[in-house]
Scaffold this active site. Sequence first.
Site, PDB file in Angstrom:
ATOM      1  CB  CYS A 142     -48.957  58.015 -13.273  1.00 44.65           C
ATOM      2  SG  CYS A 142     -48.527  56.756 -12.067  1.00 44.65           S
ATOM      3  CG  HIS A 270     -53.888  60.653 -12.680  1.00 47.11           C
ATOM      4  ND1 HIS A 270     -53.695  59.716 -13.658  1.00 47.11           N
ATOM      5  CD2 HIS A 270     -52.989  60.355 -11.697  1.00 47.11           C
ATOM      6  CE1 HIS A 270     -52.716  58.889 -13.277  1.00 47.11           C
ATOM      7  NE2 HIS A 270     -52.289  59.252 -12.108  1.00 47.11           N
ATOM      8  CG  HIS A 304     -53.062  54.110 -12.157  1.00 47.71           C
ATOM      9  ND1 HIS A 304     -52.680  54.363 -13.456  1.00 47.71           N
ATOM     10  CD2 HIS A 304     -52.367  54.977 -11.377  1.00 47.71           C
ATOM     11  CE1 HIS A 304     -51.782  55.337 -13.463  1.00 47.71           C
ATOM     12  NE2 HIS A 304     -51.581  55.724 -12.214  1.00 47.71           N
TER      13      HIS A 304
END
Lengths: 379, 182
Positions: A142, A270, A304
């Site tokens: 990620c 995030h 995401h």
Amino acid sequence: MKKVYLVADNITSPLGATTAQNFEHLVNDVTGVRQHNDKAISDERFFASLFEKGYFQTDKCWTKFEHLVIASLTEILYGVDKNISDKKTVLIISTTKGNISLLETEEPSPELDARIALHTSAKKIARHFGFVNEPLVISHACISGLAAMITGMRLIQSGQYDHVVVAGADVISKFVLSGFQSFQAVSPGLCKPFDANRDGINLGEGAATVILSAEKTDGETIELASGAVSNDANHISGPSRTGEELYFAIDKTMKGAGLQAGDIDFISAHGTATIYNDEMEAKAVTLAGLQDVPLNSLKGFYGHTLGASGLIEAIVSAQSLKQNIIIPTKGFSKQGDANRVNVCSQLISKPLNSCLKIASGFGGCNAAIILTKSQQDIS
Amino acid sequence: METDIPGFLLSVYQHLGVKYPKFYKMDNLAKLGWLATEVLLKDFDKAKYQPTDIGVVLTNAGSSLDADKRYYESVQDIASPALFVYTLPNIVIGEICIRHHFKGENAFYIFDGFNADFVNNYVSILLETGQLQACICGWVEMAATGYKAVLFLVEKDKKENAILFDAAGIEKRFIAVGFNQR
């Protein structure tokens, strides 16, 4: 050290095909996340931010993932001379799973393995646009998008390249969704980043591109002032218990930019809306003395988007600096008791100069970058 | 000839004589990289560095495709989180960092073949700019057709018997190692 500027950007997402369209939707509180009922992806209904079916589809020439990267690159390169075929220009592609959905639809064969390979996509795309140097591909969970920007920044600072085109994308298919479901990490509704009652992520599709350059463009320009990467060395699928390692990356990137806590105007976190990620980020932000700085997560708008997320969120942050607007954290309503940070829940308009963008991922990786308005513009 | 890769990896693990129960949970790519690092760092004195001064930069061509296929087979039945977590190439870096307590810069790049110029150039930048004092770098591949791991330990300070870190040198050593076919 050479300065590195963000001279052009694009976000291609369910919210729009340009950065401007995307930002307008964020300002107006429009999300791309909604409920889907698609048996090809999941037996159960699920919330995600997905492109309309048929909008990007695998065909004989390009995979869906490649179509996404090409759409983003085409928009950014349209009508402007970015020295694509220059020897001092290179393409970096950021993705976590690239063409993996082909495993779901195609017969296994050595040819399929070669077609799935990320270097195959990268080379095809680089040739299509006329890049002369071998493209780089980074696949680092990620943090891929931020790691790609940091790589590009270093390659410019070292003098090897003058322009680095960083493009990232990921596609959501059964492979990816089933994996996050198997971890019990997917929210049954809209995700709630940093909220006391957060219950998991939404996934999202998207692509984004940013052109980094040693040459400043006219007008107000955003600078990629510094960046750092660290590893938790703790657990492959769970974040650090203390946030110390993300803090290390934050501290290093702030020192690299010559900034102190008081200089940071907002943080783009995030903020995946899982219990452990958000808690770890809050701890790291607090260790850095940034707990009072407005912080947002954009996962409530985009879900995401994996290898694209760092790029999408960095581009939105750059746009925030330019427009002096901090985007609120969609989905957040109630602050938890532990690890309080200043989660931005309403649009904030105020003069902004510097932003910290952070990300963390599987494998214990953490990344941080600092974006600032170019000093010439401030003075 | 078909090689038993898990059997081979296990026999190397047993040969090394270390006790590390986490090894058994790893996928083949992580096992391969982990084992190669064990051998590489046999005489490495990591205590002279801060954990954040040691980094890992790895590359390959196939990403985590070997684990991807195994995971997707499980999806037909019950999706396995234990397999899913290995469907990212950088997990091998995570396993190496956990084992040796390395906390510095880490990155995983994909190329169609070993790109000695890039590895040499990028790791040199990390060392020269002070991002790292030491770096484990190289190639770790676990493909349908075989496997190969070639790792280098690069340090800023010259040690006895050390060779200069340059692209031609690591390219030559990479070529000298064969591709072990399945």
